[in-house]
Design a protein around this motif. Structure first.
Motif, PDB file in Angstrom:
ATOM      1  N   GLY A 271       0.810  -1.217   0.000  1.00 52.33           N
ATOM      2  CA  GLY A 271       0.000   0.000   0.000  1.00 52.33           C
ATOM      3  C   GLY A 271       0.839   1.261   0.000  1.00 52.33           C
ATOM      4  O   GLY A 271       0.398   2.315  -0.467  1.00 52.33           O
ATOM      5  N   ALA A 272       2.069   1.174   0.514  1.00 55.02           N
ATOM      6  CA  ALA A 272       2.959   2.335   0.510  1.00 55.02           C
ATOM      7  C   ALA A 272       3.313   2.770  -0.900  1.00 55.02           C
ATOM      8  O   ALA A 272       3.684   3.925  -1.130  1.00 55.02           O
ATOM      9  CB  ALA A 272       4.230   2.029   1.294  1.00 55.02           C
ATOM     10  N   GLU A 273       3.206   1.832  -1.864  1.00 55.57           N
ATOM     11  CA  GLU A 273       3.483   2.149  -3.267  1.00 55.57           C
ATOM     12  C   GLU A 273       2.203   2.487  -4.037  1.00 55.57           C
ATOM     13  O   GLU A 273       2.226   2.601  -5.267  1.00 55.57           O
ATOM     14  CB  GLU A 273       4.183   0.971  -3.948  1.00 55.57           C
ATOM     15  N   GLY A 274       1.104   2.643  -3.316  1.00 57.87           N
ATOM     16  CA  GLY A 274      -0.144   2.986  -3.986  1.00 57.87           C
ATOM     17  C   GLY A 274      -0.800   1.810  -4.671  1.00 57.87           C
ATOM     18  O   GLY A 274      -1.592   1.987  -5.598  1.00 57.87           O
ATOM     19  N   LEU A 275      -0.501   0.586  -4.221  1.00 57.91           N
ATOM     20  CA  LEU A 275      -1.106  -0.611  -4.771  1.00 57.91           C
ATOM     21  C   LEU A 275      -1.857  -1.346  -3.663  1.00 57.91           C
ATOM     22  O   LEU A 275      -1.711  -1.024  -2.480  1.00 57.91           O
ATOM     23  CB  LEU A 275      -0.032  -1.514  -5.397  1.00 57.91           C
ATOM     24  N   TYR A 276      -2.655  -2.360  -4.047  1.00 58.05           N
ATOM     25  CA  TYR A 276      -3.547  -3.014  -3.101  1.00 58.05           C
ATOM     26  C   TYR A 276      -3.114  -4.458  -2.863  1.00 58.05           C
ATOM     27  O   TYR A 276      -2.967  -5.240  -3.816  1.00 58.05           O
ATOM     28  CB  TYR A 276      -4.978  -3.009  -3.639  1.00 58.05           C
ATOM     29  N   PRO A 277      -2.892  -4.866  -1.602  1.00 61.75           N
ATOM     30  CA  PRO A 277      -2.434  -6.228  -1.308  1.00 61.75           C
ATOM     31  C   PRO A 277      -3.340  -7.316  -1.888  1.00 61.75           C
ATOM     32  O   PRO A 277      -2.859  -8.376  -2.288  1.00 61.75           O
ATOM     33  CB  PRO A 277      -2.421  -6.268   0.223  1.00 61.75           C
ATOM     34  N   GLU A 278      -4.654  -7.057  -1.930  1.00 62.29           N
ATOM     35  CA  GLU A 278      -5.567  -8.094  -2.406  1.00 62.29           C
ATOM     36  C   GLU A 278      -5.364  -8.438  -3.883  1.00 62.29           C
ATOM     37  O   GLU A 278      -5.775  -9.510  -4.348  1.00 62.29           O
ATOM     38  CB  GLU A 278      -7.025  -7.675  -2.176  1.00 62.29           C
ATOM     39  N   ASP A 279      -4.730  -7.511  -4.638  1.00 64.94           N
ATOM     40  CA  ASP A 279      -4.461  -7.792  -6.052  1.00 64.94           C
ATOM     41  C   ASP A 279      -3.431  -8.901  -6.237  1.00 64.94           C
ATOM     42  O   ASP A 279      -3.287  -9.438  -7.351  1.00 64.94           O
ATOM     43  CB  ASP A 279      -3.955  -6.530  -6.760  1.00 64.94           C
TER      44      ASP A 279
ATOM     45  N   LEU B 133       5.518  11.954  -4.314  1.00 65.51           N
ATOM     46  CA  LEU B 133       4.140  11.491  -4.217  1.00 65.51           C
ATOM     47  C   LEU B 133       4.006  10.376  -3.176  1.00 65.51           C
ATOM     48  O   LEU B 133       3.019  10.331  -2.427  1.00 65.51           O
ATOM     49  CB  LEU B 133       3.663  10.990  -5.576  1.00 65.51           C
ATOM     50  N   LYS B 134       4.985   9.501  -3.119  1.00 69.83           N
ATOM     51  CA  LYS B 134       4.956   8.412  -2.147  1.00 69.83           C
ATOM     52  C   LYS B 134       4.963   8.961  -0.720  1.00 69.83           C
ATOM     53  O   LYS B 134       4.205   8.491   0.153  1.00 69.83           O
ATOM     54  CB  LYS B 134       6.149   7.491  -2.374  1.00 69.83           C
ATOM     55  N   ASP B 135       5.786   9.982  -0.468  1.00 70.32           N
ATOM     56  CA  ASP B 135       5.813  10.618   0.852  1.00 70.32           C
ATOM     57  C   ASP B 135       4.476  11.281   1.156  1.00 70.32           C
ATOM     58  O   ASP B 135       3.986  11.231   2.301  1.00 70.32           O
ATOM     59  CB  ASP B 135       6.936  11.656   0.914  1.00 70.32           C
ATOM     60  N   GLU B 136       3.897  11.910   0.146  1.00 68.47           N
ATOM     61  CA  GLU B 136       2.605  12.574   0.349  1.00 68.47           C
ATOM     62  C   GLU B 136       1.517  11.559   0.684  1.00 68.47           C
ATOM     63  O   GLU B 136       0.646  11.821   1.527  1.00 68.47           O
ATOM     64  CB  GLU B 136       2.227  13.358  -0.913  1.00 68.47           C
ATOM     65  N   LEU B 137       1.562  10.409   0.029  1.00 70.71           N
ATOM     66  CA  LEU B 137       0.581   9.357   0.332  1.00 70.71           C
ATOM     67  C   LEU B 137       0.719   8.906   1.778  1.00 70.71           C
ATOM     68  O   LEU B 137      -0.288   8.717   2.477  1.00 70.71           O
ATOM     69  CB  LEU B 137       0.785   8.174  -0.615  1.00 70.71           C
ATOM     70  N   ALA B 138       1.949   8.739   2.232  1.00 70.94           N
ATOM     71  CA  ALA B 138       2.184   8.302   3.615  1.00 70.94           C
ATOM     72  C   ALA B 138       1.681   9.328   4.621  1.00 70.94           C
ATOM     73  O   ALA B 138       1.263   8.958   5.737  1.00 70.94           O
ATOM     74  CB  ALA B 138       3.676   8.040   3.822  1.00 70.94           C
ATOM     75  N   ASN B 139       1.701  10.598   4.249  1.00 66.02           N
ATOM     76  CA  ASN B 139       1.320  11.671   5.173  1.00 66.02           C
ATOM     77  C   ASN B 139      -0.129  12.130   5.002  1.00 66.02           C
ATOM     78  O   ASN B 139      -0.547  13.078   5.674  1.00 66.02           O
ATOM     79  CB  ASN B 139       2.252  12.862   4.980  1.00 66.02           C
ATOM     80  N   THR B 140      -0.865  11.491   4.110  1.00 67.72           N
ATOM     81  CA  THR B 140      -2.263  11.870   3.890  1.00 67.72           C
ATOM     82  C   THR B 140      -3.174  10.939   4.680  1.00 67.72           C
ATOM     83  O   THR B 140      -3.084   9.717   4.530  1.00 67.72           O
ATOM     84  CB  THR B 140      -2.626  11.798   2.395  1.00 67.72           C
ATOM     85  N   PRO B 141      -4.037  11.477   5.528  1.00 65.21           N
ATOM     86  CA  PRO B 141      -4.910  10.628   6.354  1.00 65.21           C
ATOM     87  C   PRO B 141      -5.793   9.716   5.500  1.00 65.21           C
ATOM     88  O   PRO B 141      -6.204  10.091   4.400  1.00 65.21           O
ATOM     89  CB  PRO B 141      -5.758  11.646   7.132  1.00 65.21           C
ATOM     90  N   THR B 142      -6.090   8.552   6.027  1.00 59.63           N
ATOM     91  CA  THR B 142      -6.962   7.621   5.303  1.00 59.63           C
ATOM     92  C   THR B 142      -8.366   8.173   5.154  1.00 59.63           C
ATOM     93  O   THR B 142      -9.132   7.705   4.301  1.00 59.63           O
ATOM     94  CB  THR B 142      -7.011   6.266   6.031  1.00 59.63           C
ATOM     95  N   THR B 143      -8.715   9.161   5.963  1.00 60.07           N
ATOM     96  CA  THR B 143     -10.039   9.770   5.851  1.00 60.07           C
ATOM     97  C   THR B 143     -10.156  10.672   4.613  1.00 60.07           C
ATOM     98  O   THR B 143     -11.261  10.937   4.152  1.00 60.07           O
ATOM     99  CB  THR B 143     -10.346  10.598   7.109  1.00 60.07           C
ATOM    100  N   ASP B 144      -9.029  11.119   4.097  1.00 55.81           N
ATOM    101  CA  ASP B 144      -9.046  11.990   2.907  1.00 55.81           C
ATOM    102  C   ASP B 144      -8.885  11.119   1.662  1.00 55.81           C
ATOM    103  O   ASP B 144      -7.857  11.115   0.986  1.00 55.81           O
ATOM    104  CB  ASP B 144      -7.906  13.012   3.000  1.00 55.81           C
ATOM    105  N   MET B 145      -9.952  10.363   1.349  1.00 53.71           N
ATOM    106  CA  MET B 145      -9.855   9.372   0.294  1.00 53.71           C
ATOM    107  C   MET B 145      -9.687   9.991  -1.089  1.00 53.71           C
ATOM    108  O   MET B 145      -8.989   9.441  -1.950  1.00 53.71           O
ATOM    109  CB  MET B 145     -11.090   8.478   0.308  1.00 53.71           C
ATOM    110  N   ASN B 146     -10.305  11.123  -1.343  1.00 55.27           N
ATOM    111  CA  ASN B 146     -10.188  11.737  -2.675  1.00 55.27           C
ATOM    112  C   ASN B 146      -8.751  12.123  -2.984  1.00 55.27           C
ATOM    113  O   ASN B 146      -8.261  11.900  -4.099  1.00 55.27           O
ATOM    114  CB  ASN B 146     -11.099  12.958  -2.776  1.00 55.27           C
ATOM    115  N   ARG B 147      -8.080  12.696  -1.995  1.00 57.83           N
ATOM    116  CA  ARG B 147      -6.682  13.074  -2.207  1.00 57.83           C
ATOM    117  C   ARG B 147      -5.811  11.837  -2.360  1.00 57.83           C
ATOM    118  O   ARG B 147      -4.918  11.792  -3.215  1.00 57.83           O
ATOM    119  CB  ARG B 147      -6.175  13.950  -1.071  1.00 57.83           C
ATOM    120  N   ARG B 148      -6.049  10.834  -1.541  1.00 58.58           N
ATOM    121  CA  ARG B 148      -5.254   9.614  -1.634  1.00 58.58           C
ATOM    122  C   ARG B 148      -5.418   8.956  -3.005  1.00 58.58           C
ATOM    123  O   ARG B 148      -4.443   8.494  -3.605  1.00 58.58           O
ATOM    124  CB  ARG B 148      -5.656   8.634  -0.521  1.00 58.58           C
ATOM    125  N   LYS B 149      -6.631   8.931  -3.510  1.00 64.49           N
ATOM    126  CA  LYS B 149      -6.863   8.339  -4.830  1.00 64.49           C
ATOM    127  C   LYS B 149      -6.122   9.108  -5.928  1.00 64.49           C
ATOM    128  O   LYS B 149      -5.581   8.506  -6.857  1.00 64.49           O
ATOM    129  CB  LYS B 149      -8.357   8.298  -5.125  1.00 64.49           C
TER     130      LYS B 149
END
Length: 462
Positions: free
Chosen positions: A91-99, A187-203
């Motif tokens: 998930g740190a790389e912006g990918l999903y473990p379930e894939d 971008l990877k650092d920004e993803l790590a620092n963006t709360p999971t509640t801010d889903m639009n930004r994370r996406k």
């Protein structure tokens, strides 16, 4: 010309790629960057009557061929656990473990080597490589994307897997294929620092991280890169920005600028403009040129009529030329290139999606002189003198220079600040939607979208 003459040779020499070449030598083509096959020196051999001796070329191919590796390879429990740990944190790389079938991989590890571990681990590794190396977004999600990523050939999945299971360094092998551009890590650092509640930004962060995987991992030591929604062009040396230039890009719709990766073969000072027939005939320019010679001369137009009766119009070099004082020689099937413009007032606009697809470039003569120094082997004085002649002159490069036309809606700007940019062509939705859907296997490397050659009209259209 005062601005042009202030270009600092010492700054440009930091690129360490100056190519000494006389002006008279510029007619030769650029050096082929694909290495030639090694010369094979073979001695005569005796063969049986029913045997055929391999030719030197066949021997060379056999010598250089990579060994074949099976798609399914043998995984130890230790290596499989290392792979599972990587998938768990992907998930740190912006990918999903379930894939990557994390649950199935854990179950196979628990059962042991006889529980189908090799099949499950090999498939998980394969899918992980494909997404880290090539991007998760399938081609239907990459609107007007015409770049062929060479990393599939440079880093074959089966070879990577063989290295991983042999060395046990699963993470180290995967690190070979991940993006290494500084903007990806931002971008990877920004993803790590963006709360999971801010889903639009994370996406949005995840979508733009994936766009970096669509490109080659190695962009080259010197290259041009423009981010279309940012309206900026960068001249980059060793991933450091040397010069930046404002741009005017294609209008939304049919003339939107596509995403391409091409090679610049040279710079053309004082270019001509061959007017498309859609303007010559469709807009009546041909009739006007023939009917009003004085006006045509003032605008620099010359017209000729072919045996088929068609009128061809070419605008000669000069201050009124619609391409301005330079264009980059960048042959491609889209007819896209970078050029100057006499309508320089457009660079003051905040929104600059105004052209018919090609990219108008601010301070274009400075860029032309810089590239003539870096890649064409000229001195600054020689390049400026060529420009002053007012005559059409092409300066060929000793080596082609990569040019990337990209589309990032979140990226570092030219000042190093992370920003979002307006999605001027509406290309985000397809990428975002692809992440909402299951991973697509067996993805195509090429788009099925139509190539729309730009009938370039660089005239002022606003």
């Amino acid at each position: 010309m005062n601005t042009l003459m202030t270009i600092r040779i010492s700054l440009l020499s930091a690129a360490a790629c100056l190519v000494p070449a006389a002006l008279s030598a510029q007619s030769t083509g650029p050096e082929n960057l694909i290495p030639e096959p090694k010369e094979i020196v073979s001695e005569p051999v005796e063969v049986e009557d029913d045997a055929v001796a391999a030719t030197p070329v066949e021997q060379a191919i056999d010598a250089m061929a990579e060994p074949d590796f099976p798609e399914t390879q043998v995984w130890s429990i230790e290596n499989a656990r290392a792979l599972a740990a990587i998938v768990e944190g992907i998930g740190a790389e912006g990918l999903y473990p379930e894939d990557y079938n994390l649950s199935g991989l854990r179950q196979a590890i628990a059962i042991g080597p006889d529980g189908g571990l090799n099949d499950v681990a090999s498939e998980s590794f394969q899918f992980l490589v494909e997404d880290l190396r090539d991007g998760r977004t399938p081609m239907k999600g990459r609107k007007q994307w015409f770049v062929l990523d060479p990393d599939v050939d440079r880093y074959p999945t089966d070879k990577l897997m063989a290295d991983a299971v042999e060395s046990g360094d699963i993470a180290g092998v995967l690190a070979r294929i991940m993006p290494e551009h500084p903007d990806y890590f931002r971008l990877k650092d920004e993803l790590a620092n963006t709360p999971t509640t801010d889903m639009n930004r994370r996406k949005l962060i995840i979508a733009n991280m994936d766009r970096w995987r669509w490109l080659a991992r190695d962009l080259g030591s010197q290259y041009l890169m423009t981010n279309v929604p940012e309206y900026q062009l960068r001249l980059t040396v060793n991933d450091k920005i040397i010069r930046t230039y404002r741009t005017v890009v294609g209008k939304p719709g049919r003339t939107a600028t596509p995403q391409i990766a091409e090679s610049v073969e040279g710079v053309i000072f004082n270019p001509t403009w061959t007017v498309p027939q859609s303007i010559v005939k469709g807009e009546g320019l041909g009739a006007r040129v023939l009917g009003n010679p004085a006006w045509a001369r003032a605008k620099g137009y010359k017209a000729s009529k072919g045996a088929n009766g068609w009128v061809s119009v070419v605008q000669q070099p000069g201050p009124t030329n619609s391409l301005g004082l330079m264009k980059l020689d960048m042959p491609n099937r889209h007819a896209i290139f970078f050029h100057d413009t006499p309508s320089r007032h457009l660079f003051k606009n905040a929104s600059r999606a105004l052209s018919h697809g090609c990219i108008r470039t601010e301070r274009a003569t400075e860029l032309a002189i810089t590239l003539a120094i870096l890649q064409g082997g000229l001195t600054g004085d020689e390049a400026a003198a060529v420009l002053k002649t007012g005559k059409y002159t092409k300066i060929g490069f000793g080596k082609t220079m990569p040019a990337y036309i990209t589309y990032f809606t979140m990226a570092q700007d030219i000042n190093g600040e992370l920003r979002t940019f307006r999605d001027i062509y509406g290309r985000d939705k397809a990428v975002l939607d692809s992440f909402e859907n299951p991973r697509v296997p067996n993805r195509s490397r090429v788009t099925g979208e139509q190539v729309i050659p730009i009938e370039n009209d660089p005239r002022d259209i606003v």
